[in-house]
Enzyme design. Structure first.
Site, PDB file in Angstrom:
ATOM      1  N   GLU A 254       0.812  -1.218   0.000  1.00 24.75           N
ATOM      2  CA  GLU A 254       0.000   0.000   0.000  1.00 24.75           C
ATOM      3  C   GLU A 254       0.849   1.274   0.000  1.00 24.75           C
ATOM      4  OE1 GLU A 254      -3.338   0.514  -0.358  1.00 24.75           O
ATOM      5  OE2 GLU A 254      -2.774   2.615  -0.289  1.00 24.75           O
ATOM      6  N   THR A 298      -5.693   1.693  -5.545  1.00 22.46           N
ATOM      7  CA  THR A 298      -5.358   0.275  -5.379  1.00 22.46           C
ATOM      8  C   THR A 298      -6.058  -0.581  -6.423  1.00 22.46           C
ATOM      9  OG1 THR A 298      -5.275   0.614  -2.994  1.00 22.46           O
ATOM     10  CG2 THR A 298      -5.311  -1.655  -3.760  1.00 22.46           C
ATOM     11  N   HIS A 413      -1.557   3.306   4.770  1.00 24.75           N
ATOM     12  CA  HIS A 413      -2.556   4.051   4.001  1.00 24.75           C
ATOM     13  C   HIS A 413      -2.799   5.391   4.673  1.00 24.75           C
ATOM     14  CE1 HIS A 413      -6.324   5.082   2.062  1.00 24.75           C
ATOM     15  NE2 HIS A 413      -6.138   4.084   1.214  1.00 24.75           N
ATOM     16  N   ASP A 472       1.585  -0.011  -4.872  1.00 22.98           N
ATOM     17  CA  ASP A 472       0.380   0.112  -5.700  1.00 22.98           C
ATOM     18  C   ASP A 472       0.223   1.482  -6.361  1.00 22.98           C
ATOM     19  OD1 ASP A 472      -0.371   1.375  -3.316  1.00 22.98           O
ATOM     20  OD2 ASP A 472      -2.327   0.392  -3.183  1.00 22.98           O
ATOM     21  N   HIS A 473       0.620   2.554  -5.646  1.00 23.63           N
ATOM     22  CA  HIS A 473       0.479   3.912  -6.191  1.00 23.63           C
ATOM     23  C   HIS A 473       1.191   4.850  -5.238  1.00 23.63           C
ATOM     24  CE1 HIS A 473      -2.511   4.363  -3.048  1.00 23.63           C
ATOM     25  NE2 HIS A 473      -3.097   3.255  -3.511  1.00 23.63           N
TER      26      HIS A 473
HETATM   27  C1  GP9 Z   1      -9.043  -0.548   0.373  1.00 19.51           C
HETATM   28  C2  GP9 Z   1      -7.606  -0.451   0.053  1.00 19.51           C
HETATM   29  C3  GP9 Z   1      -7.143   0.960  -0.109  1.00 19.51           C
HETATM   30  O1  GP9 Z   1      -9.531  -1.829   0.453  1.00 19.51           O
HETATM   31  O2  GP9 Z   1      -7.303  -1.229  -1.039  1.00 19.51           O
HETATM   32  O3  GP9 Z   1      -7.572   1.510  -1.279  1.00 19.51           O
HETATM   33  P1  GP9 Z   1      -6.955   2.839  -1.884  1.00 19.51           P
HETATM   34  O4  GP9 Z   1      -7.590   3.983  -1.169  1.00 19.51           O
HETATM   35  O5  GP9 Z   1      -5.482   2.833  -1.681  1.00 19.51           O
HETATM   36  O6  GP9 Z   1      -7.323   2.775  -3.316  1.00 19.51           O
HETATM   37 MN    MN Z   2      -3.814   1.735  -2.221  1.00 20.67          MN
END
Ligand code: GP9
Ligand code: MN
Length: 631
Positions: A254, A298, A413, A472-473
């Site tokens: 994340e 994500t 996150h 992921d980003h």
């Molecule tokens: C939520 C998690 C976070 O289930 O994958 O999502 P994001 O906000 O990073 O897209």
């Molecule tokens: Mn994410």
């Protein structure tokens, strides 16, 4: 004393002015829109007006003053809700709301602690115009006077409103040609046509996209197919099938950006475990690898990894096109005897995953209900990474082999908070609490991953697996440029720097490989599907994918971002300018042009596949259109 002679329709004028001024103030205080010149400033100033003239102007059709005022107040409430909704959304996603996202109400209810970080009591000020109107309506007798609207006045008024719209669109066209036809970027739209018109435009586009699917037929696929076929990179025979039938474990890390790798914060190593992998003989570490996600965050990264196609420029493809036909990595592995699953301890409907995973042919979704979240094991967005990864390894032990498990971590996150017992390094000191805490949650995730490797060994699934881990980003948005510049020791963050900051780490860890090393090709998430499938000995030459095998000698140093920016080994294209990658200096645009054209073609092809749901016409066994589609 003679009372002042107020113009007719004072209440409507008051409403227009109040909402207009409020909107402009909100633009400047609550959104981070880059204004480069006086013209842009002027457009930003006038852009709410055309919509407001129409919206409030409908009051002229009301006969009674009471109904008229009630209508005006209602409009002001609705517009305030729209604007405030955007403000709250922007704080979190650094983007403007688009229609499909509104339907994912389940996401909003899941935000949990994030909501409290997003909303604060002063936010009532976003409704100040409503308050002014209510008070004026109540205590200002003049506002109640019945005014008969004559037809000429009404006509003149709407002529003015139309003229205002054309003035706005005209200036926008001069400032940003093809804005409405290209519309890669919501910020540009809001900057040029205003937030309210932007929503109308968005509604129009969304309805168009459902129409697009209805109208699409197989013939569109022929062209796209030819393009994709002619751009395929050959496999590397030394790597193809080298790890056939191993389990595949893919971990989405994340919000992890590459700048923390092999770096320190106030003398503290941020990712000691991942750093050790960069020098590990069983690991290929890709140091020039980029995320390619858009608003779907994500979920976009999942989409890209599974399909080797882009998400959409608007909304999250998981939501807007969750019912399409795909040819995912999970499906391909499933056909090759793999038990496929996704592990993520969150509500199953978040990002519409439960629906989308069916379309992606994932056998099983281990959502939050598959985990035991003990006391003290939840923080911020849900289950902490350490117990999540530990329980996941235990679940793997009992899976039929070979399996493909895709795990999505969560602790690192936004807003990047931790329980005190999980804090391992101090906060950074800058004007951004977000960046300050980011280092701590990254450090936590690093430790959780280290423990995860141990758990895999303990459960006996390590040796016979391949472990792929990617960021992921981005985690730190442009809103924190100042703090970022401070951390990186730069004067400021330029569009060039910002593009480079979209690098996320990628590790392909293969126990026993022995030939691991740092890999420097410029690459992106799109490349994962072919790379992984080829390592496992699965052919992809007939698949509709845009990425290329990272081990292929033909892999090109070229990565395209969802918003049209791109990076090659020599150039970076960002903020509509071409940069020399080695120096970061802006250069003449010519060398970037051929890449820019290809970026547009790739994005358009990907969009065509998704918008038209074209894979429903495609037979990936033969690489041709399905017979039904031809007839
Ligand atoms: C939520 C998690 C976070 O289930 O994958 O999502 P994001 O906000 O990073 O897209
Ligand atoms: Mn994410």
């Amino acid at each position: 004393m003679k009372s002042i002679k107020w113009p007719k329709h004072s209440f409507m004028i008051l409403a227009i002015v109040a909402t207009w001024i409020k909107t402009v103030i909100v633009y400047h205080t609550s959104f981070d829109m880059k204004i480069e010149n006086a013209m842009q400033q002027f457009i930003l100033f006038i852009n709410p007006l055309s919509f407001l003239l129409f919206a409030y102007g409908l009051a002229l059709f009301f006969k009674s003053s009471k109904a008229k005022n009630r209508y005006i107040i209602t409009v002001s409430v609705l517009l305030s809700i729209v604007l405030y909704g955007n403000v709250a959304f922007y704080r979190f996603y650094n983007d403007f709301i688009t229609l499909p996202v509104l339907f994912q109400t389940s996401n909003f209810s899941d935000l949990g602690t994030s909501i409290s970080a997003i909303v604060n009591p002063w936010d009532v000020l976003y409704f100040i115009d409503v308050l002014i109107l209510i008070l004026a309506n109540k205590y200002w007798p003049r506002m109640k006077t019945i005014v008969k609207v004559n037809v000429e006045f009404r006509r003149a008024y709407f002529v003015l409103a139309v003229a205002m719209t054309f003035l706005n669109l005209g200036l926008a066209e001069i400032e940003r040609p093809q804005l409405l036809t290209r519309s890669f970027d919501r910020e540009l739209l809001v900057k040029n046509i205003g937030t309210y018109n932007y929503h109308l435009y968005d509604i129009y586009i969304q309805s168009k996209s459902s129409a697009q699917r209805a109208l699409a037929d197989g013939s569109e696929l022929v062209e796209v197919n030819n393009y994709i076929r002619s751009n395929q990179a050959a496999v590397n025979p030394e790597m193809f099938g080298k790890y056939k039938d191993r389990n595949l474990i893919v971990v989405s890390m994340e919000s992890l950006q590459n700048f923390v790798i092999n770096n320190q914060m106030d003398g503290h190593e941020i990712t000691p475990f991942l750093n050790s992998l960069t020098k590990d003989k069983d690991t290929f570490y890709f140091s020039n690898f980029y995320h390619q996600t858009g608003l779907g965050k994500t979920s976009d990264s999942e989409f890209i990894v599974e399909n080797s196609l882009f998400g959409l420029g608007r909304g999250a493809v998981f939501f807007t096109h969750g019912g399409n036909t795909y040819n995912s990595m999970a499906e391909r592995l499933g056909e090759n005897g793999y038990y496929t699953n996704v592990m993520h301890p969150n509500n199953k409907s978040f990002w519409n995953r439960d629906m989308m995973y069916q379309s992606l042919k994932v056998d099983k979704f281990y959502d939050v209900d598959s985990y035991k979240v003990n006391e003290g094991e939840a923080v911020n967005w849900g289950m902490k990474d350490t117990p999540f990864l530990e329980q996941s390894a235990a679940l793997m032990k009992d899976m039929p082999q070979p399996f493909y498990s895709r795990l999505i971590t969560l602790t690192n996150h936004y807003p990047f908070t931790l329980d005190p017992e999980d804090v391992m390094i101090p906060e950074y000191t800058s004007n951004s609490g977000t960046l300050n805490r980011y280092f701590q949650t990254v450090r936590y995730m690093d430790e959780a991953l280290k423990d995860f490797f141990q758990s895999l060994k303990d459960q006996g699934v390590y040796d016979n697996s391949i472990i792929v881990m990617y960021g992921d980003h981005y985690g730190i948005s442009e809103n924190h440029n100042k703090a970022m510049a401070q951390y990186l020791g730069k004067e400021s963050i330029t569009p060039f720097d910002n593009a480079i900051l979209q690098e996320v780490p990628l590790f392909i860890h293969i126990p026993g490989a022995g030939d691991g090393k740092e890999m420097t090709e410029v690459s992106g998430q799109m490349d994962l599907r072919p790379t992984i499938l080829h390592l496992l000995g699965i052919e992809t030459s007939k698949d509709m994918q845009l990425g290329a095998d990272l081990f292929s000698p033909e892999h090109e140093d070229f990565v395209i971002f969802r918003d049209g920016r791109f990076v090659t080994d020599k150039y970076v294209y960002a903020g509509e300018a071409c940069y020399d990658k080695a120096t970061g200096e802006e250069i003449d645009g010519e060398p970037c042009q051929p890449y820019a054209d290809r970026a547009t073609t790739d994005l358009e092809n990907s969009d065509a596949i998704i918008n038209g749901d074209l894979l429903r016409f495609y037979d990936e066994k033969t690489g041709n259109l399905k017979q039904e589609a031809v007839e």
